[in-house]
Design a protein around this motif. Structure first.
Motif, PDB file in Angstrom:
ATOM      1  N   TYR A   1      -3.880  -8.007  -7.425  1.00  0.00           N
ATOM      2  CA  TYR A   1      -3.417  -7.220  -6.430  1.00  0.00           C
ATOM      3  C   TYR A   1      -4.676  -7.103  -5.520  1.00  0.00           C
ATOM      4  O   TYR A   1      -4.369  -7.670  -4.309  1.00  0.00           O
ATOM      5  N   ALA A   2      -5.711  -6.518  -5.752  1.00  0.00           N
ATOM      6  CA  ALA A   2      -6.878  -6.298  -4.976  1.00  0.00           C
ATOM      7  C   ALA A   2      -7.429  -7.976  -4.433  1.00  0.00           C
ATOM      8  O   ALA A   2      -7.894  -7.742  -3.372  1.00  0.00           O
ATOM      9  N   ARG A   3      -7.221  -8.938  -5.406  1.00  0.00           N
ATOM     10  CA  ARG A   3      -7.834 -10.146  -5.023  1.00  0.00           C
ATOM     11  C   ARG A   3      -7.191 -10.918  -3.877  1.00  0.00           C
ATOM     12  O   ARG A   3      -7.768 -11.582  -3.027  1.00  0.00           O
ATOM     13  N   HIS A   4      -5.819 -10.673  -3.860  1.00  0.00           N
ATOM     14  CA  HIS A   4      -4.749 -11.311  -3.029  1.00  0.00           C
ATOM     15  C   HIS A   4      -4.609 -10.633  -1.688  1.00  0.00           C
ATOM     16  O   HIS A   4      -4.798 -11.072  -0.727  1.00  0.00           O
ATOM     17  N   ALA A   5      -4.489  -9.088  -1.965  1.00  0.00           N
ATOM     18  CA  ALA A   5      -4.308  -8.242  -0.784  1.00  0.00           C
ATOM     19  C   ALA A   5      -5.406  -7.998  -0.092  1.00  0.00           C
ATOM     20  O   ALA A   5      -5.463  -7.269   1.091  1.00  0.00           O
ATOM     21  N   GLY A   6      -6.464  -7.864  -0.840  1.00  0.00           N
ATOM     22  CA  GLY A   6      -7.907  -7.491  -0.162  1.00  0.00           C
ATOM     23  C   GLY A   6      -8.158  -5.925  -0.041  1.00  0.00           C
ATOM     24  O   GLY A   6      -8.772  -5.403   0.671  1.00  0.00           O
ATOM     25  N   ILE A   7      -7.235  -5.297  -0.863  1.00  0.00           N
ATOM     26  CA  ILE A   7      -7.178  -3.719  -1.069  1.00  0.00           C
ATOM     27  C   ILE A   7      -7.649  -3.408  -2.464  1.00  0.00           C
ATOM     28  O   ILE A   7      -7.073  -3.535  -3.231  1.00  0.00           O
ATOM     29  N   ALA A   8      -8.630  -2.765  -2.487  1.00  0.00           N
ATOM     30  CA  ALA A   8      -9.079  -2.232  -3.887  1.00  0.00           C
ATOM     31  C   ALA A   8      -8.841  -0.743  -4.160  1.00  0.00           C
ATOM     32  O   ALA A   8      -8.327  -0.199  -3.254  1.00  0.00           O
ATOM     33  N   ASN A   9      -8.747  -0.511  -5.563  1.00  0.00           N
ATOM     34  CA  ASN A   9      -8.048   0.823  -5.841  1.00  0.00           C
ATOM     35  C   ASN A   9      -7.064   1.384  -5.118  1.00  0.00           C
ATOM     36  O   ASN A   9      -6.998   2.331  -4.544  1.00  0.00           O
ATOM     37  N   VAL A  10      -5.583   0.547  -5.303  1.00  0.00           N
ATOM     38  CA  VAL A  10      -4.554   0.812  -4.557  1.00  0.00           C
ATOM     39  C   VAL A  10      -3.718   1.923  -4.989  1.00  0.00           C
ATOM     40  O   VAL A  10      -2.954   2.581  -4.447  1.00  0.00           O
ATOM     41  N   VAL A  11      -3.908   2.306  -6.509  1.00  0.00           N
ATOM     42  CA  VAL A  11      -3.087   2.956  -7.148  1.00  0.00           C
ATOM     43  C   VAL A  11      -3.319   4.141  -6.626  1.00  0.00           C
ATOM     44  O   VAL A  11      -4.368   4.896  -6.617  1.00  0.00           O
ATOM     45  N   GLY A  12      -2.274   4.918  -6.515  1.00  0.00           N
ATOM     46  CA  GLY A  12      -2.164   6.307  -5.896  1.00  0.00           C
ATOM     47  C   GLY A  12      -2.321   6.745  -4.351  1.00  0.00           C
ATOM     48  O   GLY A  12      -2.060   7.601  -3.627  1.00  0.00           O
ATOM     49  N   GLN A  13      -2.496   5.457  -3.532  1.00  0.00           N
ATOM     50  CA  GLN A  13      -2.721   5.339  -2.225  1.00  0.00           C
ATOM     51  C   GLN A  13      -1.291   5.287  -1.560  1.00  0.00           C
ATOM     52  O   GLN A  13      -0.410   4.598  -2.227  1.00  0.00           O
ATOM     53  N   LYS A  14      -1.084   5.911  -0.427  1.00  0.00           N
ATOM     54  CA  LYS A  14       0.212   5.952   0.158  1.00  0.00           C
ATOM     55  C   LYS A  14       0.301   4.809   1.376  1.00  0.00           C
ATOM     56  O   LYS A  14      -0.798   4.658   1.808  1.00  0.00           O
ATOM     57  N   LEU A  15       1.352   4.217   1.524  1.00  0.00           N
ATOM     58  CA  LEU A  15       1.290   2.979   2.651  1.00  0.00           C
ATOM     59  C   LEU A  15       0.842   3.700   4.064  1.00  0.00           C
ATOM     60  O   LEU A  15       0.094   2.967   4.562  1.00  0.00           O
ATOM     61  N   ARG A  16       1.678   4.661   4.448  1.00  0.00           N
ATOM     62  CA  ARG A  16       1.113   5.068   6.027  1.00  0.00           C
ATOM     63  C   ARG A  16      -0.303   5.332   6.007  1.00  0.00           C
ATOM     64  O   ARG A  16      -0.803   5.567   7.148  1.00  0.00           O
ATOM     65  N   GLU A  17      -0.948   5.841   4.811  1.00  0.00           N
ATOM     66  CA  GLU A  17      -2.386   6.170   5.078  1.00  0.00           C
ATOM     67  C   GLU A  17      -3.284   4.794   5.132  1.00  0.00           C
ATOM     68  O   GLU A  17      -4.556   4.744   5.427  1.00  0.00           O
ATOM     69  N   MET A  18      -2.692   3.825   4.260  1.00  0.00           N
ATOM     70  CA  MET A  18      -3.548   2.658   4.214  1.00  0.00           C
ATOM     71  C   MET A  18      -3.163   1.783   5.433  1.00  0.00           C
ATOM     72  O   MET A  18      -4.409   1.376   5.814  1.00  0.00           O
ATOM     73  N   VAL A  19      -2.026   1.427   5.716  1.00  0.00           N
ATOM     74  CA  VAL A  19      -1.839   0.580   7.002  1.00  0.00           C
ATOM     75  C   VAL A  19      -0.774   1.191   7.809  1.00  0.00           C
ATOM     76  O   VAL A  19       0.339   0.646   8.026  1.00  0.00           O
ATOM     77  N   PRO A  20      -1.108   2.188   8.672  1.00  0.00           N
ATOM     78  CA  PRO A  20      -0.185   2.906   9.504  1.00  0.00           C
ATOM     79  C   PRO A  20       0.652   1.893  10.514  1.00  0.00           C
ATOM     80  O   PRO A  20       1.734   2.331  10.911  1.00  0.00           O
ATOM     81  N   ASP A  21      -0.279   0.972  11.007  1.00  0.00           N
ATOM     82  CA  ASP A  21       0.405  -0.054  12.015  1.00  0.00           C
ATOM     83  C   ASP A  21       1.541  -0.951  11.523  1.00  0.00           C
ATOM     84  O   ASP A  21       2.139  -1.552  12.146  1.00  0.00           O
ATOM     85  N   GLU A  22       1.361  -1.163  10.039  1.00  0.00           N
ATOM     86  CA  GLU A  22       2.251  -2.160   9.595  1.00  0.00           C
ATOM     87  C   GLU A  22       3.306  -1.417   8.727  1.00  0.00           C
ATOM     88  O   GLU A  22       4.227  -1.948   8.044  1.00  0.00           O
ATOM     89  N   ALA A  23       3.201   0.147   8.668  1.00  0.00           N
ATOM     90  CA  ALA A  23       3.966   0.564   7.582  1.00  0.00           C
ATOM     91  C   ALA A  23       5.660   0.628   7.847  1.00  0.00           C
ATOM     92  O   ALA A  23       6.166   0.419   6.718  1.00  0.00           O
ATOM     93  N   ASP A  24       6.005   0.556   9.053  1.00  0.00           N
ATOM     94  CA  ASP A  24       7.626   0.553   9.271  1.00  0.00           C
ATOM     95  C   ASP A  24       8.018  -0.883   8.928  1.00  0.00           C
ATOM     96  O   ASP A  24       9.278  -0.969   8.435  1.00  0.00           O
ATOM     97  N   ASN A  25       7.340  -1.864   9.044  1.00  0.00           N
ATOM     98  CA  ASN A  25       7.901  -3.037   8.463  1.00  0.00           C
ATOM     99  C   ASN A  25       8.174  -3.299   7.190  1.00  0.00           C
ATOM    100  O   ASN A  25       8.796  -3.848   6.533  1.00  0.00           O
TER     101      ASN A  25
END
Length: 677
Positions: free
Chosen positions: A66-90
């Motif tokens: 996941y981290a290798r392809h998406a470029g996001i490390a330590n994603v477990v526990g993270q909320k979508l709107r805190e990670m990528v607020p501009d893309e969240a609705d999509n």
């Protein structure tokens, strides 16, 4: 508590511990597959937020990919709107639809944050009340870029995932839906797990269906070579090696290419308990690469022929002039003989011979430009080669452009392929012509250069002696952006259909393979200079014998020579020359006539044959029939094509030589003497 009840409780505890251990073993197996697979995977859980019901989600589980392809490390526990607020609705809209409907969804998406393109498969985790969705994805950025570069030569890679099986655990379902073919074995090469894709491929290749519990060596018993190869690869993984192999199976239309990724399975203690294999079908990618290489080769050949096409008008004009000179000299010879003016005949013969040799040179050069095979490099006098090209260059660039050639008198030789250098020089001159639509000047220079350390470093060359061939024009020049792309294959500033974009690329590739370098100096409005640096060679180029030199009258033992030539005039000339040297010549106008001589008991000591013969047998076939009777018979092929016409499999047989038409009589005599030993 009675003893019997105590014993029953202990037995029950033992059963539970055994089941728990088995469960932990299964969990470890699937956890290992989960963490080592190439596809990225995560589980998300929706919750109500400030934006409304089910308007956000949190990541519960994610693997290393996941981290290798998406470029996001330590994603477990993270909320979508805190990670990528501009893309969240999509993302909420897409995954929310899967959660509401229960229908799996497949799509490709470019990530705004990283620019990577992901191929995504997502499905709901039952029951729906869990508010959980599984997401499986693979980075397909390189594939997307390749498709764009090849102008959609291939359809998008489609991902087909089998329906989730409700009774399987989450990790088992993940493996089952993987785009990979998955096999897991124990240390005895017995299958612990195999997914649907692996079953289908194995059946396609070997005619058997795999299932858990099968012994792989036994299933491959009827295919000893594949069994040995398979066991050897599995044993490497069982010995603790993680590695990747690319192999092919099948033949013809059933040929498939696979990428195999092996990994050992280990317990927490480190002991190896088995191995797993992820198999990816890369047949389509291999086919794309082969088609691309074939297309590039076809375009390169087309580019050579395009260069020949540039010469056609000038070549026709030159041939008419040369033929006029030969025909005129012949007519004057007849008149002088009738008039008894014999003293003037040698000069007329020299005129006719000079015109014929110039015509032959034009033909040979056209063949050199058009042929496909790679020619061998040799010690070459580059200055003389350039001077020999002047007429062709003049005809190619037209009368509106002045061509000046200046070569140092003491040029060093270079070890290069002469026809390829001729082709590179002509392409550079044609490029210069295209930069001079209203006419102008092209300067061709050749001189010796010694590159010191700093100059050589800038050119990515070792320091030392080089010969520099330069082509300079006073045309419109290039921008810096164009210069940076000028040597890229298929890059061209010409309109579609007016150039392949391979001229500079081919010249660059040829020069680099020869140990040299190509350098472009240009600016808009100030013209362009292209320098070809070729390393100095120690050997002296072999000079051709002057055309006027007479055949060497070397006394040799008379030999029986079989001559096969369909052109009566040439058959007469060759036969007379050889008979004057004392040889016995049997002449045949085609292959069947030559074979009749052999059937009658004739035993030749040398075969001289044209390649292109009438009556159903070509020169190579005649030579094969002769050598079937006389294995050591030397053969001299004479042909109006290039040397490749005599090479059936790309090589000449032993004691075989080729003489290109038209040839000088001394060359013919030398070849005969050499072959007769």
């Amino acid at each position: 508590m009675p003893e019997r009840e105590i014993l029953a409780l202990r037995q029950r505890n033992a059963e539970l511990e055994s089941r728990l251990a088995q469960r932990e073993s299964d969990d470890n197996l699937y956890r290992f597959l989960f963490d080592t697979m190439d596809e990225g995977f995560c589980v998300i859980e929706f919750f109500d937020g400030p934006h409304g019901p089910l308007s956000d989600y949190v990541h519960l589980v994610a693997n290393a990919a996941y981290a290798r392809h998406a470029g996001i490390a330590n994603v477990v526990g993270q909320k979508l709107r805190e990670m990528v607020p501009d893309e969240a609705d999509n993302w909420v809209a897409r995954y929310g639809a899967v959660l509401r409907t229960g229908k799996p969804l497949q799509f490709e998406q470019e990530l705004v944050a990283t620019g990577r393109v992901l191929s995504v498969t997502t499905f709901r985790i039952e029951p729906a009340e869990r508010r959980q969705v599984a997401v499986l994805f693979k980075d397909v950025t390189e594939r997307r870029r390749a498709e764009d570069a090849l102008q959609q030569l291939n359809d998008q890679l489609e991902q087909r995932v089998a329906e989730a099986l409700a009774e399987r655990g989450l990790f088992a379902e993940l493996v089952e839906n993987s785009v990979a073919r998955v096999q897991v074995v124990d240390t005895e090469l017995r299958l612990l797990a195999v997914n649907h894709r692996a079953v289908k491929d194995f059946e396609f290749l070997f005619g058997h269906r795999l299932k858990a519990g099968d012994s792989l060596p036994e299933r491959l018993a009827n295919f000893p070579a594949e069994r040995a190869r398979s066991e050897a690869m599995w044993r490497r993984a069982l010995a603790g090696e993680s590695y990747i192999e690319t192999i092919e199976y099948g033949r013809g239309a059933r040929l498939r290419h696979f990428e195999l990724r092996f990994n050992p399975l280990r317990e927490s203690s480190g002991r190896i308990t088995g191995a797993c294999l992820f198999i990816y079908d890369v047949t389509r990618q291999v086919d794309e690469q082969q088609r691309r290489l074939q297309a590039e080769e076809a375009l390169r050949q087309a580019q050579k022929m395009e260069a020949v096409g540039q010469l056609t008008g000038g070549i026709a004009h030159d041939f008419n002039n040369l033929l006029g000179g030969m025909l005129g000299a012949q007519e004057l010879l007849r008149q002088r003989l009738e008039q008894g003016r014999l003293a003037e005949i040698p000069a007329l013969l020299d005129t006719a011979g000079h015109s014929a040799r110039r015509a032959a040179a034009l033909v040979h050069r056209l063949l050199a430009f058009s042929r496909r095979q790679t020619l061998l490099p040799q010690a070459t006098a580059v200055g003389q080669l350039v001077k020999d090209m002047v007429v062709l260059i003049h005809r190619s660039v037209g009368p509106a452009i002045s061509v000046q050639v200046q070569c140092d008198a003491q040029l060093w030789p270079s070890f290069i392929d002469p026809p390829q250098l001729e082709s590179a020089l002509l392409n550079l001159c044609i490029n210069a012509r295209d930069a001079l639509p209203a006419g102008g000047m092209i300067d061709i220079k050749c001189d010796n250069r010694w590159l010191d350390d700093s100059t050589a470093l800038a050119l990515d060359l070792p320091c030392g002696p080089y010969l520099c061939l330069s082509v300079q024009d006073n045309g419109r020049g290039m921008t810096q952006e164009v210069q940076e792309k000028a040597i890229d294959p298929f890059f061209t500033t010409k309109p579609l259909g007016q150039g392949t974009g391979l001229g500079l690329s081919m010249a660059y590739g040829f020069v680099r393979q020869s140990g040299g370098q190509l350098q472009i100096t240009s600016s808009p409005g100030a013209g362009t200079r292209v320098d070809l640096y070729l390393p100095r060679h120690g050997e002296t180029p072999i000079a051709r014998r002057p055309p006027s030199e007479a055949p060497a009258q070397v006394q040799r033992a008379a030999a029986r020579i079989l001559l096969v030539e369909d052109q009566a005039a040439l058959r007469m000339v060759i036969g007379d020359v050889l008979e004057e040297l004392g040889h016995s010549v049997e002449r045949a106008e085609h292959g069947p006539a030559a074979l009749e001589l052999l059937e009658s008991g004739y035993v030749p000591q040398l075969l001289i044959s044209d390649i292109g013969l009438p009556a159903g047998l070509d020169g190579r076939q005649v030579a094969e029939r002769c050598r079937a009777r006389f294995a050591d018979l030397p053969v001299l092929f004479i042909t109006g094509y290039d040397q490749s016409a005599a090479q059936g499999d790309g090589r000449l047989p032993p004691r075989t030589q080729v003489l290109l038409k038209p040839f000088e009589l001394p060359d013919l005599v030398d070849r005969v003497i050499t072959l007769l030993g």
